[in-house]
Write an enzyme that holds these catalytic residues in place. Sequence first.
Site, PDB file in Angstrom:
ATOM      1  N   GLU A 176       0.857  -1.197   0.000  1.00 13.30           N
ATOM      2  CA  GLU A 176       0.000   0.000   0.000  1.00 13.30           C
ATOM      3  C   GLU A 176       0.888   1.240   0.000  1.00 13.30           C
ATOM      4  OE1 GLU A 176      -2.789   0.169   3.293  1.00 13.30           O
ATOM      5  OE2 GLU A 176      -2.778   2.353   3.211  1.00 13.30           O
TER       6      GLU A 176
ATOM      7  N   ARG B 115       0.369  10.281   0.474  1.00 16.28           N
ATOM      8  CA  ARG B 115       0.677  11.366   1.420  1.00 16.28           C
ATOM      9  C   ARG B 115       1.831  12.205   0.945  1.00 16.28           C
ATOM     10  NH1 ARG B 115       0.545   7.791   6.981  1.00 16.28           N
ATOM     11  NH2 ARG B 115      -1.359   6.709   6.381  1.00 16.28           N
TER      12      ARG B 115
ATOM     13  N   THR C 112      -4.384   5.877   1.917  1.00 16.30           N
ATOM     14  CA  THR C 112      -4.719   7.270   2.215  1.00 16.30           C
ATOM     15  C   THR C 112      -5.533   7.875   1.068  1.00 16.30           C
ATOM     16  OG1 THR C 112      -2.562   7.360   3.335  1.00 16.30           O
ATOM     17  CG2 THR C 112      -3.842   9.367   3.301  1.00 16.30           C
TER      18      THR C 112
ATOM     19  N   LYS D 272     -10.923  -1.946   6.384  1.00 15.41           N
ATOM     20  CA  LYS D 272      -9.778  -1.605   7.223  1.00 15.41           C
ATOM     21  C   LYS D 272     -10.324  -1.132   8.576  1.00 15.41           C
ATOM     22  CE  LYS D 272      -6.279   2.086   7.347  1.00 15.41           C
ATOM     23  NZ  LYS D 272      -5.061   2.536   6.654  1.00 15.41           N
TER      24      LYS D 272
HETATM   25  C1  3PG Z   1      -2.094   3.930   8.038  1.00 20.09           C
HETATM   26  O1  3PG Z   1      -2.158   4.820   7.232  1.00 20.09           O
HETATM   27  O2  3PG Z   1      -2.704   2.888   7.869  1.00 20.09           O
HETATM   28  C2  3PG Z   1      -1.321   4.140   9.281  1.00 20.09           C
HETATM   29  O3  3PG Z   1      -0.736   5.389   9.308  1.00 20.09           O
HETATM   30  C3  3PG Z   1      -0.293   3.117   9.532  1.00 20.09           C
HETATM   31  O4  3PG Z   1      -0.181   3.080  10.890  1.00 20.09           O
HETATM   32  P1  3PG Z   1       1.193   2.717  11.611  1.00 20.09           P
HETATM   33  O5  3PG Z   1       2.193   3.757  11.164  1.00 20.09           O
HETATM   34  O6  3PG Z   1       0.881   2.814  13.079  1.00 20.09           O
HETATM   35  O7  3PG Z   1       1.591   1.345  11.180  1.00 20.09           O
END
Ligand code: 3PG
Length: 221
Positions: A54, A58, A82, A142
């Site tokens: 993924e 960002r 995102t 999710k």
């Molecule tokens: C996401 O976008 O799914 C999270 O920012 C990932 O979370 P983590 O950095 O705590 O793994």
Amino acid sequence: MNAADNSNDAGARDLTAAGVMDLAPVIPVVVLDDADAAVPLARALVAGGLRAIEVTLRTPAALEAIVRIAAEVPDAVVGAGTVVRPEDAERSAAAGARFLVSPGCTSRLQVAMAATGLPFLPGVATASEALALMEDGITAMKFFPAEAAGGIPYLKSIGGPLPRIRFCPTGGVGPGNAADYLALPNVGCVGGSWLTPADAVRAGDWDRVRKLAAEAGALPR
Ligand code: 3PG
């Protein structure tokens, strides 16, 4: 929309949202500042056994990173994360993303993601959000932000009334708790950023990424 797989175009595509979760126990959540890192990073993740990747939208480099991984790493299944605006969905599909992930979901975003024909994992953190998606036949989601929203106890609780939903918990999931999440019957896979530490990516330490991926890929579920 196809009720079973979160895709409205299942006939034209073989990958479903449930299928994305089945690819590996962990979906690496990647933040890339430099598109030049995309291909070696993806190769390292795939070499470690993690095929679904993924790339989060960002950074300005994200779409170009998706283009390159899609073109140059055939064993990777690259997705866009995102996805927060309806237009992100189509732009990600045009770049070559094969699945979409959003941290939450609105009606417009859901329609836009479904319109791409790609499988997607919409983000939820409450039973009501999950119910709204279930009304449209969506059962792969999710769970975000997993730890902050209640973590394992929450997933255990929601598994009682909503046993058909399979979640990809993300947000605060890491090597210390991933196995406990994966042991839950309503967890298909987990997601997290720990596979691609920023300092390793900056340094091009792909061996470290490959090792982290291999450890994650070996997690039982
Ligand atoms: C996401 O976008 O799914 C999270 O920012 C990932 O979370 P983590 O950095 O705590 O793994």
